[in-house]
Motif scaffolding. Structure first.
Motif, PDB file in Angstrom:
ATOM      1  N   PHE A 190       0.761  -1.204   0.053  1.00 38.98           N
ATOM      2  CA  PHE A 190      -0.256   0.205  -0.034  1.00 38.98           C
ATOM      3  C   PHE A 190       0.966   1.294   0.149  1.00 38.98           C
ATOM      4  O   PHE A 190       0.856   2.141  -0.912  1.00 38.98           O
ATOM      5  N   SER A 191       1.633   1.408   0.834  1.00 33.41           N
ATOM      6  CA  SER A 191       2.518   2.584   1.170  1.00 33.41           C
ATOM      7  C   SER A 191       3.766   2.565   1.912  1.00 33.41           C
ATOM      8  O   SER A 191       3.743   1.528   2.818  1.00 33.41           O
ATOM      9  N   GLY A 192       4.766   3.292   1.935  1.00 31.23           N
ATOM     10  CA  GLY A 192       5.705   3.360   2.962  1.00 31.23           C
ATOM     11  C   GLY A 192       5.437   3.728   4.380  1.00 31.23           C
ATOM     12  O   GLY A 192       5.795   3.278   5.263  1.00 31.23           O
ATOM     13  N   ARG A 193       4.278   4.483   4.367  1.00 33.00           N
ATOM     14  CA  ARG A 193       3.803   5.187   5.358  1.00 33.00           C
ATOM     15  C   ARG A 193       3.090   3.937   6.291  1.00 33.00           C
ATOM     16  O   ARG A 193       3.231   3.934   7.464  1.00 33.00           O
ATOM     17  N   ALA A 194       2.565   2.993   5.559  1.00 31.27           N
ATOM     18  CA  ALA A 194       1.827   1.784   6.228  1.00 31.27           C
ATOM     19  C   ALA A 194       2.866   0.774   6.829  1.00 31.27           C
ATOM     20  O   ALA A 194       2.711   0.509   7.998  1.00 31.27           O
ATOM     21  N   VAL A 195       4.046   0.911   6.164  1.00 28.47           N
ATOM     22  CA  VAL A 195       5.278   0.023   6.873  1.00 28.47           C
ATOM     23  C   VAL A 195       5.741   0.483   8.156  1.00 28.47           C
ATOM     24  O   VAL A 195       5.993  -0.036   8.935  1.00 28.47           O
ATOM     25  N   VAL A 196       5.672   2.058   8.172  1.00 34.39           N
ATOM     26  CA  VAL A 196       6.270   2.521   9.226  1.00 34.39           C
ATOM     27  C   VAL A 196       5.177   2.426  10.393  1.00 34.39           C
ATOM     28  O   VAL A 196       5.775   2.196  11.622  1.00 34.39           O
ATOM     29  N   LYS A 197       4.089   2.477  10.214  1.00 31.94           N
ATOM     30  CA  LYS A 197       2.961   2.268  11.061  1.00 31.94           C
ATOM     31  C   LYS A 197       2.902   1.062  11.580  1.00 31.94           C
ATOM     32  O   LYS A 197       2.869   0.795  12.749  1.00 31.94           O
ATOM     33  N   VAL A 198       3.386  -0.174  11.046  1.00 34.78           N
ATOM     34  CA  VAL A 198       3.373  -1.586  11.394  1.00 34.78           C
ATOM     35  C   VAL A 198       4.863  -1.503  12.332  1.00 34.78           C
ATOM     36  O   VAL A 198       4.638  -2.316  13.311  1.00 34.78           O
ATOM     37  N   ALA A 199       5.541  -0.832  11.834  1.00 31.03           N
ATOM     38  CA  ALA A 199       6.966  -0.961  12.784  1.00 31.03           C
ATOM     39  C   ALA A 199       6.583  -0.085  14.244  1.00 31.03           C
ATOM     40  O   ALA A 199       7.037  -0.559  15.151  1.00 31.03           O
ATOM     41  N   LEU A 234      11.311   4.215  20.427  1.00 31.45           N
ATOM     42  CA  LEU A 234      10.897   5.533  20.186  1.00 31.45           C
ATOM     43  C   LEU A 234       9.969   5.975  18.918  1.00 31.45           C
ATOM     44  O   LEU A 234       9.582   7.141  18.722  1.00 31.45           O
ATOM     45  N   LEU A 235       9.720   5.078  18.008  1.00 33.94           N
ATOM     46  CA  LEU A 235       9.085   5.144  16.893  1.00 33.94           C
ATOM     47  C   LEU A 235       7.661   5.642  17.333  1.00 33.94           C
ATOM     48  O   LEU A 235       7.129   6.715  16.348  1.00 33.94           O
ATOM     49  N   GLN A 236       7.110   5.270  18.345  1.00 29.05           N
ATOM     50  CA  GLN A 236       5.645   5.705  18.577  1.00 29.05           C
ATOM     51  C   GLN A 236       5.263   7.259  18.689  1.00 29.05           C
ATOM     52  O   GLN A 236       4.254   7.486  18.587  1.00 29.05           O
ATOM     53  N   PHE A 237       6.424   7.677  19.001  1.00 35.57           N
ATOM     54  CA  PHE A 237       5.959   9.230  19.424  1.00 35.57           C
ATOM     55  C   PHE A 237       6.219  10.058  18.317  1.00 35.57           C
ATOM     56  O   PHE A 237       6.102  11.410  18.354  1.00 35.57           O
ATOM     57  N   PHE A 238       6.535   9.797  16.967  1.00 31.99           N
ATOM     58  CA  PHE A 238       6.711  10.752  15.990  1.00 31.99           C
ATOM     59  C   PHE A 238       5.822  10.172  14.839  1.00 31.99           C
ATOM     60  O   PHE A 238       5.698   9.048  14.491  1.00 31.99           O
ATOM     61  N   ASP A 239       5.174  10.966  13.889  1.00 37.36           N
ATOM     62  CA  ASP A 239       4.244  10.889  13.038  1.00 37.36           C
ATOM     63  C   ASP A 239       5.035  10.118  11.878  1.00 37.36           C
ATOM     64  O   ASP A 239       4.343   9.172  11.304  1.00 37.36           O
ATOM     65  N   GLU A 240       6.181  10.912  11.332  1.00 39.77           N
ATOM     66  CA  GLU A 240       6.697  10.267  10.204  1.00 39.77           C
ATOM     67  C   GLU A 240       8.061  10.031  10.485  1.00 39.77           C
ATOM     68  O   GLU A 240       9.112  10.581   9.825  1.00 39.77           O
ATOM     69  N   PRO A 241       8.480   9.026  11.216  1.00 38.50           N
ATOM     70  CA  PRO A 241      10.034   8.847  11.784  1.00 38.50           C
ATOM     71  C   PRO A 241      10.945   8.058  10.552  1.00 38.50           C
ATOM     72  O   PRO A 241      10.170   7.240   9.699  1.00 38.50           O
ATOM     73  N   LEU A 242      12.209   8.374  10.462  1.00 37.54           N
ATOM     74  CA  LEU A 242      13.116   7.734   9.636  1.00 37.54           C
ATOM     75  C   LEU A 242      14.203   7.789  10.211  1.00 37.54           C
ATOM     76  O   LEU A 242      14.583   8.451  11.286  1.00 37.54           O
ATOM     77  N   TYR A 243      15.418   6.599   9.852  1.00 37.21           N
ATOM     78  CA  TYR A 243      16.399   6.369  10.460  1.00 37.21           C
ATOM     79  C   TYR A 243      17.508   6.614   9.459  1.00 37.21           C
ATOM     80  O   TYR A 243      17.288   6.252   8.320  1.00 37.21           O
ATOM     81  N   GLU A 281      24.373  -2.327   4.897  1.00 42.59           N
ATOM     82  CA  GLU A 281      24.597  -3.510   5.100  1.00 42.59           C
ATOM     83  C   GLU A 281      22.873  -4.233   5.591  1.00 42.59           C
ATOM     84  O   GLU A 281      22.525  -5.307   5.317  1.00 42.59           O
ATOM     85  N   LEU A 282      22.448  -3.373   6.491  1.00 46.17           N
ATOM     86  CA  LEU A 282      21.160  -3.835   6.910  1.00 46.17           C
ATOM     87  C   LEU A 282      19.816  -3.854   5.691  1.00 46.17           C
ATOM     88  O   LEU A 282      18.976  -5.020   5.794  1.00 46.17           O
ATOM     89  N   THR A 283      20.109  -3.299   4.489  1.00 40.70           N
ATOM     90  CA  THR A 283      19.353  -3.465   3.489  1.00 40.70           C
ATOM     91  C   THR A 283      19.583  -4.688   2.734  1.00 40.70           C
ATOM     92  O   THR A 283      18.789  -4.723   2.000  1.00 40.70           O
ATOM     93  N   LEU A 330      12.833  -1.831   4.871  1.00 35.14           N
ATOM     94  CA  LEU A 330      13.464  -0.434   5.359  1.00 35.14           C
ATOM     95  C   LEU A 330      13.652   0.523   4.300  1.00 35.14           C
ATOM     96  O   LEU A 330      13.355   1.743   4.469  1.00 35.14           O
ATOM     97  N   LEU A 331      13.910   0.103   3.073  1.00 30.12           N
ATOM     98  CA  LEU A 331      13.912   1.206   1.936  1.00 30.12           C
ATOM     99  C   LEU A 331      12.419   1.361   1.643  1.00 30.12           C
ATOM    100  O   LEU A 331      12.279   2.771   1.069  1.00 30.12           O
ATOM    101  N   ARG A 332      11.582   0.653   1.567  1.00 24.50           N
ATOM    102  CA  ARG A 332      10.185   1.040   1.288  1.00 24.50           C
ATOM    103  C   ARG A 332       9.705   2.123   2.389  1.00 24.50           C
ATOM    104  O   ARG A 332       8.899   2.898   2.101  1.00 24.50           O
TER     105      ARG A 332
END
Length: 269
Positions: free
Chosen positions: A32-41, A88-97, A102-104, A113-115
């Motif tokens: 669906f979207s990258g934002r959906a991936v972050v929401k699951v995270a 810490l992810l839960q406290f931010f609307d659109e977090p990124l690292y 190598e993690l990718t 991660l890339l999505r």
């Protein structure tokens, strides 16, 4: 200590089993979207905090939530363990690292991660990496995202001398947004590169934001001062609690041999 070992074993096994389930959920969300991936995270992070409290007896206290600004932001937490990477992810609307490239390369997980819009860097590329990292960070932050960057670049043992990298200062200058310092004591409960998970109270403290517009050296000085001062206080609190729980502070963090500092051109964390 046998009970703590047993609880740690159960938690670690369940943590990675449950992670597989969350990865599958994120794979579906990625359609669906990258934002959906972050929401699951974010949900995975909250679930992991709950699981650790249930099995290991590790509570969590978040202080200073009212200090978190809205909108584009740089978040600079102390980095002692894997715990803060998801907590810490839960406290931010659109977090990124910003994370190592190598993690990718990990099957499925790396593509997620890339999505999710994470920024992967090649640490071996030196100054070229710093320039590219700053450019990507500036673009994402100006889109309204919150960049979570560990200013020491990698996990540091509790009590290790601070080693703040120049990269975070350059990103701060280029992005032109406030920076939220974060202190914590998670390394006493989820020690770096260790199996044991200890009961007690992890405390995360969001500190007063540093305003945009400081020069790089002054920013790094202020960031190091406020994060290290608050972290030392939180670690002392946790050790007092552990002494009351166990009659002594568990030897959760063995002596570490500090590597020689990298040349300035390689400090990209």
């Amino acid at each position: 200590m046998f009970v703590i070992f047993l609880r740690s074993l159960i938690f670690n096994v369940l943590f990675y089993i449950v992670l597989v389930g969350w990865v599958l959920a994120a794979t579906v969300a990625a359609l669906f979207s990258g934002r959906a991936v972050v929401k699951v995270a974010k949900m995975w992070g909250q679930n992991s905090i709950w699981l650790m409290r249930l099995i290991c007896g590790t509570k969590v206290e978040f202080r200073g939530l009212e200090k978190i600004p809205q909108g584009p932001l740089i978040v600079a937490p102390k980095h002692q363990s894997m715990w803060e990477t998801f907590a810490l992810l839960q406290f931010f609307d659109e977090p990124l690292y910003i994370l190592k490239r190598e993690l990718t390369w990990l099957p499925v997980f790396g593509q997620l991660l890339l999505r999710g819009g994470m920024i992967a860097i090649n640490r071996a590329a030196g100054v070229k990496t710093l320039v590219e990292m700053a450019r990507r960070a500036r673009e994402e932050v100006r889109r309204g995202r919150q960049l979570i960057i560990f200013p020491e670049g990698t996990r540091r043992p509790v009590d290790a001398p601070p080693n703040y990298k120049s990269g975070v200062g350059q990103i701060y200058v280029d992005c032109g947004v406030p920076c939220l310092p974060v202190a914590l004591n998670a390394g006493l409960f989820w020690p770096r590169r260790q199996f044991m998970r200890y009961p007690g109270t992890i405390v995360v403290e969001f500190l007063d934001p540093l305003p945009a517009g400081l020069d790089r050296r002054e920013f790094l000085r202020q960031l190091s001062d406020v994060v290290e001062t608050a972290t030392n206080r939180l670690v002392a609190e946790a050790r007092q609690e552990q002494a009351e729980l166990f009659g002594r502070v568990p030897s959760a963090v063995p002596p570490q041999v500090e590597p020689a500092p990298k040349p300035e051109s390689e400090q990209v964390g």
